[in-house]
Design a protein around this motif. Structure first.
Motif, PDB file in Angstrom:
ATOM      1  N   ALA A  76       0.789  -1.150  -0.173  1.00  0.00           N
ATOM      2  CA  ALA A  76       0.000   0.020   0.140  1.00  0.00           C
ATOM      3  C   ALA A  76       0.770   1.183   0.063  1.00  0.00           C
ATOM      4  O   ALA A  76       0.410   2.526  -0.570  1.00  0.00           O
ATOM      5  CB  ALA A  76      -0.990   0.168   1.100  1.00  0.00           C
ATOM      6  N   THR A  77       2.107   1.248   0.462  1.00  0.00           N
ATOM      7  CA  THR A  77       3.056   2.367   0.823  1.00  0.00           C
ATOM      8  C   THR A  77       3.215   3.144  -0.677  1.00  0.00           C
ATOM      9  O   THR A  77       2.943   4.373  -0.563  1.00  0.00           O
ATOM     10  CB  THR A  77       4.120   1.999   1.563  1.00  0.00           C
ATOM     11  N   PRO A  78       3.730   2.313  -1.479  1.00  0.00           N
ATOM     12  CA  PRO A  78       4.040   3.111  -2.904  1.00  0.00           C
ATOM     13  C   PRO A  78       2.826   3.603  -3.602  1.00  0.00           C
ATOM     14  O   PRO A  78       2.829   4.864  -4.224  1.00  0.00           O
ATOM     15  CB  PRO A  78       4.743   1.892  -3.706  1.00  0.00           C
ATOM     16  N   ILE A  79       1.694   2.847  -3.412  1.00  0.00           N
ATOM     17  CA  ILE A  79       0.494   3.239  -4.299  1.00  0.00           C
ATOM     18  C   ILE A  79      -0.089   4.483  -3.768  1.00  0.00           C
ATOM     19  O   ILE A  79      -0.553   5.577  -4.115  1.00  0.00           O
ATOM     20  CB  ILE A  79      -0.680   2.124  -3.923  1.00  0.00           C
ATOM     21  N   THR A  80       0.005   4.373  -2.150  1.00  0.00           N
ATOM     22  CA  THR A  80      -0.471   5.713  -1.412  1.00  0.00           C
ATOM     23  C   THR A  80       0.198   7.045  -1.861  1.00  0.00           C
ATOM     24  O   THR A  80      -0.252   8.157  -1.854  1.00  0.00           O
ATOM     25  CB  THR A  80      -0.565   5.432  -0.146  1.00  0.00           C
ATOM     26  N   TRP A  81       1.562   6.833  -1.872  1.00  0.00           N
ATOM     27  CA  TRP A  81       2.389   7.907  -2.010  1.00  0.00           C
ATOM     28  C   TRP A  81       2.160   8.354  -3.661  1.00  0.00           C
ATOM     29  O   TRP A  81       2.325   9.603  -3.776  1.00  0.00           O
ATOM     30  CB  TRP A  81       4.002   7.452  -2.017  1.00  0.00           C
ATOM     31  N   TYR A  82       1.842   7.436  -4.536  1.00  0.00           N
ATOM     32  CA  TYR A  82       1.854   8.047  -5.774  1.00  0.00           C
ATOM     33  C   TYR A  82       0.532   8.934  -5.968  1.00  0.00           C
ATOM     34  O   TYR A  82       0.498   9.900  -6.501  1.00  0.00           O
ATOM     35  CB  TYR A  82       1.569   6.621  -6.780  1.00  0.00           C
ATOM     36  N   PHE A  83      -0.490   8.436  -5.295  1.00  0.00           N
ATOM     37  CA  PHE A  83      -1.745   9.002  -5.233  1.00  0.00           C
ATOM     38  C   PHE A  83      -1.724  10.557  -4.516  1.00  0.00           C
ATOM     39  O   PHE A  83      -2.300  11.497  -4.964  1.00  0.00           O
ATOM     40  CB  PHE A  83      -2.969   8.333  -4.779  1.00  0.00           C
ATOM     41  N   MET A  84      -1.033  10.463  -3.468  1.00  0.00           N
ATOM     42  CA  MET A  84      -0.826  11.779  -2.729  1.00  0.00           C
ATOM     43  C   MET A  84      -0.058  12.787  -3.312  1.00  0.00           C
ATOM     44  O   MET A  84      -0.554  13.761  -3.364  1.00  0.00           O
ATOM     45  CB  MET A  84      -0.431  11.373  -1.299  1.00  0.00           C
ATOM     46  N   ALA A  85       0.882  12.086  -3.973  1.00  0.00           N
ATOM     47  CA  ALA A  85       1.947  13.223  -4.736  1.00  0.00           C
ATOM     48  C   ALA A  85       0.983  13.768  -6.004  1.00  0.00           C
ATOM     49  O   ALA A  85       1.218  15.094  -6.156  1.00  0.00           O
ATOM     50  CB  ALA A  85       3.202  12.398  -5.320  1.00  0.00           C
TER      51      ALA A  85
END
Length: 221
Positions: A161-170
């Motif tokens: 979930a971490t890289p997916i969340t980082w992508y959408f937040m950015a």
């Protein structure tokens, strides 16, 4: 341009009488751009009034009465500056509340699912728990045994979930000209909170199983 100099705007000449610091007159999604105020005695469309909020209703009524007495041929309408600026961020506020509600709902559903899985796993290993307790296993050891496999799944889910969340937040923050950067400690804090919630949820069933009399566990068919 410094104060005192002449300027031309829309074909009309004028003199600069003051310069102020940059300020946001639009949403933070937009860059601060040049802005000028021009005194137009014969072309006034709005009147700005600084009022006290102690008796706002009567204050507005008094202003409306003066307006109708001075300018009876124009309807009286008004708005508050803070409400006008707040409307620029209503979309983000609604999104934040909606996201929070869904996040809380997802956490509750996840906890119920974990509790059900822990209950089923404990039921399947009832005799094993009884044998371990007879052989001297401690309550802490049994809790760690039952929660270990679930904690591994939580860690795997966090890593996915971490890289997916980082992508959408950015991607969402790119819509703002003035924005913060996504810090790594936010994900560490979120992962720690998820790990703690999952562990507490599983521990409820694990502690109950560990405290059960081993004689009853070994008699279970």
């Amino acid at each position: 341009m410094p104060s005192g100099e002449n300027s031309i705007k829309w074909g009309r000449k004028g003199q600069i009488i003051g310069v102020v610091k940059d300020f946001h007159f639009r949403s933070l999604q937009s860059e601060i751009k040049p802005l000028s105020f021009r005194i137009e005695p014969d072309g006034c469309d709005l009147i700005s009034a600084n009022v006290k909020t102690a008796d706002l209703k009567n204050t507005v009524s008094a202003i409306e009465a003066k307006w109708k007495a001075i300018i009876p041929n124009r309807p009286f309408s008004y708005y508050f500056a803070d409400e006008f600026f707040n409307r620029q961020y209503m979309g983000e506020e609604r999104f934040g509340k909606l996201f929070l509600n869904f996040a809380v709902l997802a956490i509750l559903i996840s906890c119920l699912g974990l509790l059900g899985l822990a209950s089923y796993s404990t039921l399947q290993r009832t005799k094993e728990i009884g044998v371990r307790k007879v052989l001297g296993a401690s309550v802490t050891g049994i809790i760690n045994l039952l929660s270990k496999e679930f904690m591994q799944l939580v860690i795997i889910a966090f890593l996915i979930a971490t890289p997916i969340t980082w992508y959408f937040m950015a991607s969402w923050l790119k819509d703002f000209y003035y924005r913060i950067s996504v810090q790594w400690w936010i994900f560490v804090l979120a992962g720690g909170a998820a790990f703690l919630i999952a562990w507490l949820t599983i521990s409820v069933q694990a502690i109950r199983a560990a405290m059960t009399n081993p004689v009853k566990s070994l008699r279970t068919e």
